[in-house]
Design a protein around this motif. Sequence first.
Motif, PDB file in Angstrom:
ATOM      1  N   LEU A  50     -18.961   5.706  -3.488  1.00  8.17           N
ATOM      2  CA  LEU A  50     -17.684   5.927  -2.578  1.00  8.17           C
ATOM      3  C   LEU A  50     -18.386   6.010  -1.212  1.00  8.17           C
ATOM      4  CD1 LEU A  50     -14.960   7.353  -2.073  1.00  8.17           C
ATOM      5  CD2 LEU A  50     -16.462   9.540  -2.361  1.00  8.17           C
ATOM      6  N   ASP A  51     -17.943   5.519  -0.090  1.00  5.86           N
ATOM      7  CA  ASP A  51     -18.222   5.707   1.245  1.00  5.86           C
ATOM      8  C   ASP A  51     -18.199   7.292   1.697  1.00  5.86           C
ATOM      9  OD1 ASP A  51     -18.651   5.604   4.209  1.00  5.86           O
ATOM     10  OD2 ASP A  51     -18.337   3.476   3.756  1.00  5.86           O
ATOM     11  N   VAL A  52     -19.368   7.629   2.154  1.00  3.43           N
ATOM     12  CA  VAL A  52     -19.438   9.099   2.453  1.00  3.43           C
ATOM     13  C   VAL A  52     -18.248   9.430   3.555  1.00  3.43           C
ATOM     14  CG1 VAL A  52     -20.940  10.785   3.739  1.00  3.43           C
ATOM     15  CG2 VAL A  52     -21.851   9.375   1.969  1.00  3.43           C
ATOM     16  N   SER A  53     -17.823   8.214   4.387  1.00  5.72           N
ATOM     17  CA  SER A  53     -17.072   8.620   5.400  1.00  5.72           C
ATOM     18  C   SER A  53     -15.642   9.060   4.872  1.00  5.72           C
ATOM     19  CB  SER A  53     -16.818   7.291   6.464  1.00  5.72           C
ATOM     20  OG  SER A  53     -16.636   6.399   5.930  1.00  5.72           O
ATOM     21  N   ASP A  54     -15.446   8.765   3.719  1.00  6.33           N
ATOM     22  CA  ASP A  54     -14.073   8.877   3.117  1.00  6.33           C
ATOM     23  C   ASP A  54     -14.039  10.339   2.403  1.00  6.33           C
ATOM     24  OD1 ASP A  54     -13.152   6.154   3.194  1.00  6.33           O
ATOM     25  OD2 ASP A  54     -14.184   5.576   1.316  1.00  6.33           O
ATOM     26  N   LEU A  55     -15.185  11.127   2.429  1.00  3.41           N
ATOM     27  CA  LEU A  55     -15.164  12.531   2.149  1.00  3.41           C
ATOM     28  C   LEU A  55     -14.536  13.332   3.224  1.00  3.41           C
ATOM     29  CD1 LEU A  55     -18.456  12.653   0.535  1.00  3.41           C
ATOM     30  CD2 LEU A  55     -16.103  12.503  -0.664  1.00  3.41           C
ATOM     31  N   SER A  56     -14.041  14.548   3.026  1.00  7.54           N
ATOM     32  CA  SER A  56     -13.518  15.565   3.701  1.00  7.54           C
ATOM     33  C   SER A  56     -15.064  16.102   4.297  1.00  7.54           C
ATOM     34  CB  SER A  56     -12.813  16.602   3.171  1.00  7.54           C
ATOM     35  OG  SER A  56     -13.362  17.276   1.967  1.00  7.54           O
ATOM     36  N   ASP A  57     -14.833  17.140   5.317  1.00 10.51           N
ATOM     37  CA  ASP A  57     -15.920  17.798   5.830  1.00 10.51           C
ATOM     38  C   ASP A  57     -16.639  18.617   4.783  1.00 10.51           C
ATOM     39  OD1 ASP A  57     -15.646  16.788   8.375  1.00 10.51           O
ATOM     40  OD2 ASP A  57     -14.524  18.511   8.918  1.00 10.51           O
ATOM     41  N   ALA A  58     -15.982  19.339   3.947  1.00  8.92           N
ATOM     42  CA  ALA A  58     -16.457  20.009   2.738  1.00  8.92           C
ATOM     43  C   ALA A  58     -16.890  19.078   1.752  1.00  8.92           C
ATOM     44  CB  ALA A  58     -15.508  20.882   2.091  1.00  8.92           C
ATOM     45  N   GLY A  59     -16.401  17.887   1.536  1.00  8.90           N
ATOM     46  CA  GLY A  59     -17.180  16.864   0.751  1.00  8.90           C
ATOM     47  C   GLY A  59     -18.364  16.432   1.211  1.00  8.90           C
ATOM     48  N   ARG A  60     -18.557  16.294   2.484  1.00  8.40           N
ATOM     49  CA  ARG A  60     -19.745  15.659   2.859  1.00  8.40           C
ATOM     50  C   ARG A  60     -20.799  16.666   2.774  1.00  8.40           C
ATOM     51  NH1 ARG A  60     -16.466  12.646   6.263  1.00  8.40           N
ATOM     52  NH2 ARG A  60     -16.042  14.355   7.822  1.00  8.40           N
ATOM     53  N   SER A  61     -20.436  17.924   2.980  1.00 10.25           N
ATOM     54  CA  SER A  61     -21.422  19.123   2.954  1.00 10.25           C
ATOM     55  C   SER A  61     -22.055  19.431   1.728  1.00 10.25           C
ATOM     56  CB  SER A  61     -20.806  20.557   3.373  1.00 10.25           C
ATOM     57  OG  SER A  61     -20.165  20.495   4.752  1.00 10.25           O
ATOM     58  N   ALA A  62     -21.320  18.963   0.522  1.00 13.52           N
ATOM     59  CA  ALA A  62     -21.466  19.149  -0.931  1.00 13.52           C
ATOM     60  C   ALA A  62     -22.724  17.926  -1.262  1.00 13.52           C
ATOM     61  CB  ALA A  62     -20.538  18.902  -1.791  1.00 13.52           C
ATOM     62  N   VAL A  63     -22.898  16.790  -0.335  1.00 16.19           N
ATOM     63  CA  VAL A  63     -23.743  15.703  -0.727  1.00 16.19           C
ATOM     64  C   VAL A  63     -25.195  16.078  -1.128  1.00 16.19           C
ATOM     65  CG1 VAL A  63     -24.868  13.801  -0.109  1.00 16.19           C
ATOM     66  CG2 VAL A  63     -22.214  14.166   0.191  1.00 16.19           C
ATOM     67  N   ALA A  64     -25.623  16.968  -0.220  1.00 13.18           N
ATOM     68  CA  ALA A  64     -26.857  17.312  -0.633  1.00 13.18           C
ATOM     69  C   ALA A  64     -27.280  18.097  -1.632  1.00 13.18           C
ATOM     70  CB  ALA A  64     -27.522  18.392   0.977  1.00 13.18           C
ATOM     71  N   ALA A  81     -27.190   7.544  -0.740  1.00 16.46           N
ATOM     72  CA  ALA A  81     -26.533   8.700   0.171  1.00 16.46           C
ATOM     73  C   ALA A  81     -27.016   8.685   1.496  1.00 16.46           C
ATOM     74  CB  ALA A  81     -26.650  10.027  -0.299  1.00 16.46           C
ATOM     75  N   VAL A  82     -28.344   8.314   1.920  1.00 13.73           N
ATOM     76  CA  VAL A  82     -28.826   8.005   3.186  1.00 13.73           C
ATOM     77  C   VAL A  82     -28.241   7.009   3.642  1.00 13.73           C
ATOM     78  CG1 VAL A  82     -30.823   7.415   4.316  1.00 13.73           C
ATOM     79  CG2 VAL A  82     -30.886   9.344   2.816  1.00 13.73           C
ATOM     80  N   ARG A  83     -27.985   5.934   3.044  1.00  9.89           N
ATOM     81  CA  ARG A  83     -27.264   4.801   3.379  1.00  9.89           C
ATOM     82  C   ARG A  83     -25.648   4.866   3.347  1.00  9.89           C
ATOM     83  NH1 ARG A  83     -30.614   2.614  -0.640  1.00  9.89           N
ATOM     84  NH2 ARG A  83     -28.671   2.234  -2.042  1.00  9.89           N
ATOM     85  N   GLY A  84     -25.010   5.931   3.215  1.00  7.37           N
ATOM     86  CA  GLY A  84     -23.706   6.118   3.319  1.00  7.37           C
ATOM     87  C   GLY A  84     -22.836   6.086   2.068  1.00  7.37           C
ATOM     88  N   ARG A  85     -23.474   5.896   0.886  1.00  9.61           N
ATOM     89  CA  ARG A  85     -22.682   5.767  -0.455  1.00  9.61           C
ATOM     90  C   ARG A  85     -22.894   6.914  -1.270  1.00  9.61           C
ATOM     91  NH1 ARG A  85     -18.914   2.580   0.685  1.00  9.61           N
ATOM     92  NH2 ARG A  85     -18.709   2.056  -1.649  1.00  9.61           N
ATOM     93  N   VAL A  86     -22.123   7.206  -1.925  1.00 16.83           N
ATOM     94  CA  VAL A  86     -22.158   8.150  -3.223  1.00 16.83           C
ATOM     95  C   VAL A  86     -22.028   7.486  -4.457  1.00 16.83           C
ATOM     96  CG1 VAL A  86     -21.347  10.201  -4.352  1.00 16.83           C
ATOM     97  CG2 VAL A  86     -21.089  10.186  -1.868  1.00 16.83           C
ATOM     98  N   ILE A  87     -23.506   7.492  -5.013  1.00 11.86           N
ATOM     99  CA  ILE A  87     -23.317   6.743  -6.422  1.00 11.86           C
ATOM    100  C   ILE A  87     -24.063   7.734  -7.274  1.00 11.86           C
ATOM    101  CG2 ILE A  87     -24.480   4.796  -7.597  1.00 11.86           C
ATOM    102  CD1 ILE A  87     -24.547   3.182  -4.603  1.00 11.86           C
ATOM    103  N   PRO A  88     -23.219   7.869  -8.575  1.00 10.11           N
ATOM    104  CA  PRO A  88     -24.139   8.712  -9.496  1.00 10.11           C
ATOM    105  C   PRO A  88     -25.301   8.179 -10.027  1.00 10.11           C
ATOM    106  CG  PRO A  88     -22.147   7.631 -10.472  1.00 10.11           C
ATOM    107  CD  PRO A  88     -22.365   7.301  -8.888  1.00 10.11           C
TER     108      PRO A  88
END
Length: 405
Positions: free
Chosen positions: A354-368, A381-388
């Motif tokens: 998933l592209d990090v830009s598709d997340l809400s502000d709260a979702g982006r805050s949860a990435v770390a 994630a550094v490249r802008g992708r959320v991959i499990p």
Amino acid sequence: MGAALPVGEAVPEDGSLPEGHDVDRAVSFSAYVHVPFCRVRCGYCDFNTYTSGELRGARQDRYADDVLAEIALAGAVLDRAGGRRPASTVFFGGGTPTLLPPGDLARMLRGIAEQFGVAPGAEVTVEANPDTVDDRVAETLAAAGVTRLSIGMQSAVPHVLRTLDRTHRPESVAVAVAAARRAGLAVSLDLIYGTPGETLEDWRASIDAVLELEPDHVSAYALIIEDGTALARRIRRGEVAMPDDDLQADMYELVDGRLGAAGFEWYEVSNWARTDRARSRHNLAYWRGTDWWGFGPGAHSHIAGVRFWNVKHPAAYAQRLAAGGSPAAGRERPDAATLHLERVLLRTRIKDGLDVSDLSDAGRSAVAGLIADGLIEGPAAVRGRVIPTLRGRLLADVVARALTE
């Protein structure tokens, strides 16, 4: 006979889409054909399927004609909504599609080609039970344009198959695979793990059997106990044990490791392929939220932002089409919040991510935090992708919840 249908708004008699929902011709189109017939009902199955004693007025020998009537109706609906597109994937699922004469499957595929076209290089899949495939079936399907057979192996261990109420013998799988290969078809094998009474060694034996058959694609699904099934009733009576979550996690790690070592790559939580080309493009269409029309009783569709679903029983389905109307039982138009939630839920299950830009502000805050917990890949994630990660796949619901709360 499957879970109850959703409650939605009424669908016009002619099946037309709502005003303002026009087809985007740049979005790919897929066709799914549901074949709801089975010889016996497997104890774990909650799909919309029927044995011969449950058809109550439906005619299996007329089923292809019923589906062809819906295919023609779909062409008219899409013409009114901005045009038809060739199908990039076609999938015959069930039930057991290969209980129908292969000529009937060929007729339905030909109907899709005549109404919409089938794109060059399209993936065309037929699901099959191992004991319904021989050289004649495989050759007829291949000649009709089928490219891929998805074989319901489930297990290589007899006592596991008995618990699941599967009717085939383990050796039937090799016979079906060999017939598919001789006909030039790609092969996917489907497995289920976590069956009551199944040990880790049983599961290892099933994986060994899969690797020996050298399929192009493998699906492995954790057994889920659905309310209303025969297996759920057996568990409630104490005849067999509930699947163990920790054992299922060990089984997942084992299959992922063994398949990875054999050259398969995961591309969705429950799916592995030898090459990118061998991935199920039809299922990826679902996970990516493109357009598809589901033909057959109980089938669901997604066209131009509208979801609709057909009446469940084959007799009711046939009656509506015979009367010249749509078989749709209801529809819905998901709002932006629902679409965002579904996008996160689905995209975090696939390797494309998933592209990090598709997340809400709260979702982006949860990435770390998810990176720190080892649930998503840090470099991606550094490249802008959320991959499990592997752990993230085991806890996919935790990942999705963190990104959407």
